[in-house]
Scaffold this motif. Structure first.
Motif, PDB file in Angstrom:
ATOM      1  N   TRP A   1       0.835  -1.202   0.000  1.00  0.00           N
ATOM      2  CA  TRP A   1       0.000   0.000   0.000  1.00  0.00           C
ATOM      3  C   TRP A   1       0.871   1.255   0.000  1.00  0.00           C
ATOM      4  O   TRP A   1       1.911   1.302   0.676  1.00  0.00           O
ATOM      5  N   PHE A   2       0.411   2.263  -0.749  1.00  0.00           N
ATOM      6  CA  PHE A   2       1.122   3.525  -0.870  1.00  0.00           C
ATOM      7  C   PHE A   2       0.183   4.650  -0.461  1.00  0.00           C
ATOM      8  O   PHE A   2      -0.897   4.814  -1.034  1.00  0.00           O
ATOM      9  N   GLY A   3       0.598   5.425   0.537  1.00  0.00           N
ATOM     10  CA  GLY A   3      -0.218   6.528   1.027  1.00  0.00           C
ATOM     11  C   GLY A   3       0.335   7.857   0.564  1.00  0.00           C
ATOM     12  O   GLY A   3       1.524   8.145   0.743  1.00  0.00           O
TER      13      GLY A   3
ATOM     14  N   GLU B   1     -13.245   6.155   1.829  1.00  0.00           N
ATOM     15  CA  GLU B   1     -12.522   6.787   2.929  1.00  0.00           C
ATOM     16  C   GLU B   1     -11.009   6.655   2.756  1.00  0.00           C
ATOM     17  O   GLU B   1     -10.251   7.468   3.277  1.00  0.00           O
ATOM     18  N   LEU B   2     -10.571   5.641   2.040  1.00  0.00           N
ATOM     19  CA  LEU B   2      -9.143   5.423   1.830  1.00  0.00           C
ATOM     20  C   LEU B   2      -8.609   6.168   0.610  1.00  0.00           C
ATOM     21  O   LEU B   2      -7.430   6.036   0.277  1.00  0.00           O
ATOM     22  N   ARG B   3      -9.461   6.953  -0.014  1.00  0.00           N
ATOM     23  CA  ARG B   3      -9.024   7.646  -1.224  1.00  0.00           C
ATOM     24  C   ARG B   3      -8.980   9.167  -1.065  1.00  0.00           C
ATOM     25  O   ARG B   3      -8.792   9.870  -2.045  1.00  0.00           O
TER      26      ARG B   3
ATOM     27  N   SER C   1      -4.830  12.575  -1.670  1.00  0.00           N
ATOM     28  CA  SER C   1      -4.880  11.481  -2.652  1.00  0.00           C
ATOM     29  C   SER C   1      -5.061  10.110  -2.010  1.00  0.00           C
ATOM     30  O   SER C   1      -5.279   9.128  -2.706  1.00  0.00           O
ATOM     31  N   GLY C   2      -4.972  10.018  -0.678  1.00  0.00           N
ATOM     32  CA  GLY C   2      -5.264   8.769   0.004  1.00  0.00           C
ATOM     33  C   GLY C   2      -4.308   7.638  -0.322  1.00  0.00           C
ATOM     34  O   GLY C   2      -3.103   7.839  -0.456  1.00  0.00           O
ATOM     35  N   TRP C   3      -4.887   6.433  -0.486  1.00  0.00           N
ATOM     36  CA  TRP C   3      -4.104   5.212  -0.647  1.00  0.00           C
ATOM     37  C   TRP C   3      -4.375   4.537  -1.997  1.00  0.00           C
ATOM     38  O   TRP C   3      -5.460   4.651  -2.557  1.00  0.00           O
TER      39      TRP C   3
END
Length: 391
Positions: free
Chosen positions: A16-18, A40-42, A23-25
Motif C-alpha cells: 500500500w502507498f499513502g 474513505e481510503l481515497r 490522494s489517500g491510498w
C-alpha cells in the motif's frame, strides 16, 4: 497517489502507498496498481510513518484527520480521546505495545493492541520535542525519538521519565534525527539533515549522560547527504538519502577512517527517482525493499544484486610541482620521480584506477598528503575527483 508519504504491507502481501494532497491510498497486488473500493481510503492527506502490524493491519494518520487503520481493504477509525490527533511515526515495541509519535502532543503508547489503554509522555516528563518524527526501542526497552530540527530524546518506561538533548551551540556534537533504527547489536543509527550518525553502545547512556560524547558520524560517499529512511536486514543497513540509496555491508568492519563498505546506488543514474522520502521504507515478507522517492516508489530485490567487492587499485598519472612534471605514467617507471625546481610550491596530482576502467564513477577516494615529518598538510574524504591542486 500524489506526494508519496507512507508504505505498508497487508495480510495478503499487497503493498500500500499513502499519498499527501488528499490522494489517500492505492495498492500493488503484484500485477496491477489499484485504488481501494472504500472511498474513505481515497481522500486523506496521509502522513509519513505508517506501520504494518503482524495481523496485516496498516495503522496510519492523516494531516487533518484522526488515527486510522486499514483492515481487509477497509478504513477503520481508532477512537481515542482526541479524535484529531495526528503525527509522524508508528513503531511496534517488543512487548506488543505500539508507540506513536504525535504532532505537538508527545509520545503515545497503545498498550497491547489498537484501542487499548493509552499512556502519553510529553513535556511534563522531560520530552521536549515539539513533533516526534521517528521512534526506536533498544534492548533495555527504552524508547528513542527524534526530530531533525530539534534533537533526540530518550524515554525510560520503568522510571516514566524522559531526557531530551536539544541541538545546542554549546554542544556541537548533538544532532537532530528524522529517521532512526536500533540494529541487532543494539546500536542506534540516526538519519539527519546533514548525514548519517551512530551510537554504538547504548547501554552506556542514561538520562544523565551527555549524548554528544557518544555520537559518531558515519562517512558516506556523498558527505552530508540528507537522510530520510533507514532499515535493516540480516546482511545490510539500508539508508535512503536525497542523493543515493546507501547499502551498508554489515559483514565488513569499519576501516581506519571509520568507513563501512557501502554500495551506492545514485538517484538518476544507477536507479530511478529523485531522493528518498522521509520514513517511507519497508522490507516486505519476501525480503524485498520498498521505498518512496520524490516521484514515486521503488522496489529492489537486493539478493539479486551482485555487488562489486573487488579491491580497487589506484596509481598516479601525473605529478606536477610548479611548472615541472616530476612524474608521468606514460613516460616514467613507477619508482621514478624527477627533481623539481626547489622554488616551486604549487602541487597538482592526477591518478586513476587502471583495473576498474568501466566503473570510474562509482569509486570514491580519500586523499592525504603528509610532510617529511608526517604532518598532514592536505586531506580530502569521499571524493569522486581524480585530481587535486594545492596552490
Amino acid at each position: 497517489v500524489s506526494g508519496l508519504h507512507s508504505i505498508g504491507e497487508d495480510a495478503k502481501g499487497n503493498i500500500w502507498f499513502g499519498g499527501y494532497n488528499h490522494s489517500g491510498w492505492c495498492f500493488w497486488d503484484e500485477t496491477t496498481l489499484r485504488r481501494p473500493i472504500d472511498p474513505e481510503l481515497r481522500k486523506y492527506k496521509i502522513m509519513p510513518g505508517a506501520l504494518s502490524l503482524p495481523n496485516g493491519d496498516i495503522i496510519f494518520t492523516g494531516e487533518e484527520s484522526k488515527i486510522g487503520y486499514i483492515r481487509n481493504g477497509r478504513y477503520n477509525t481508532l477512537y481515542i480521546d482526541d479524535r484529531k490527533t495526528t503525527g509522524f511515526y508508528f513503531n511496534s515495541l517488543a512487548n506488543g505495545d505500539i508507540a506513536f509519535g504525535s504532532a505537538s502532543k508527545g509520545l503515545y503508547i497503545f498498550e497491547n493492541k489498537l484501542g487499548g489503554k493509552i499512556n502519553i509522555t510529553h513535556k511534563n516528563k522531560g520530552l521536549l520535542l515539539d513533533n516526534i518524527l521517528t521512534i526506536a526501542e533498544d534492548k533495555d526497552h527504552r524508547i528513542w525519538m527524534g526530530r531533525g530540527t530539534q534533537g533526540i530524546a530518550l524515554y525510560d518506561r520503568f522510571r516514566d521519565t524522559a531526557k531530551t538533548w536539544l541541538i545546542d551551540q554549546k554542544f556541537p556534537g548533538r544532532v537532530g534525527a528524522s529517521s532512526m533504527i536500533i540494529d541487532t547489536k543494539n546500536a542506534l543509527w540516526m538519519g539527519t539533515f546533514h548525514g548519517l550518525y551512530k551510537i554504538d553502545q547504548l547501554k552506556n547512556i542514561d538520562l544523565d549522560s551527555e549524548i554528544s560524547d557518544f555520537i559518531i558520524e558515519v562517512p558516506l560517499p556523498y558527505p552530508g547527504d540528507q537522510i530520510g529512511s533507514i532499515k535493516e536486514n540480516l546482511k545490510y543497513i539500508f539508508v535512503g538519502g536525497k542523493k543515493a540509496l546507501y547499502i551498508l555491508d554489515k559483514s565488513q568492519a569499519r576501516d581506519s577512517e571509520g568507513r563501512y563498505r557501502i554500495y551506492t546506488l545514485t538517484f538518476g543514474t544507477e536507479i530511478l527517482g529523485d531522493g528518498a522520502e522521509q520514513n517511507a521504507m519497508i522490507l516486505d515478507k519476501k525480503g524485498i525493499l520498498w521505498f518512496g522517492v520524490q516521484n514515486g516508489a521503488l522496489s529492489i530485490d537486493v539478493d539479486q544484486y551482485l555487488f562489486d567487492t573487488t579491491q580497487v587499485m589506484s596509481s598516479f598519472k601525473t605529478i606536477i610541482i610548479g611548472r615541472d612534471t616530476v612524474f608521468n605514467i606514460e613516460q616514467d617507471s613507477v619508482n621514478t620521480l624527477r627533481k623539481p625546481d626547489p622554488s616551486y610550491r604549487s602541487l597538482n596530482i592526477e591518478w586513476t584506477t587502471p583495473y576498474n576502467e568501466y566503473q570510474q564513477d562509482n569509486v570514491f577516494y580519500s586523499v592525504s598528503i603528509a610532510s617529511s615529518v608526517n604532518d598532514t598538510i592536505f586531506h580530502l574524504s569521499n571524493t569522486r575527483s581524480t585530481t587535486i591542486s594545492i596552490p
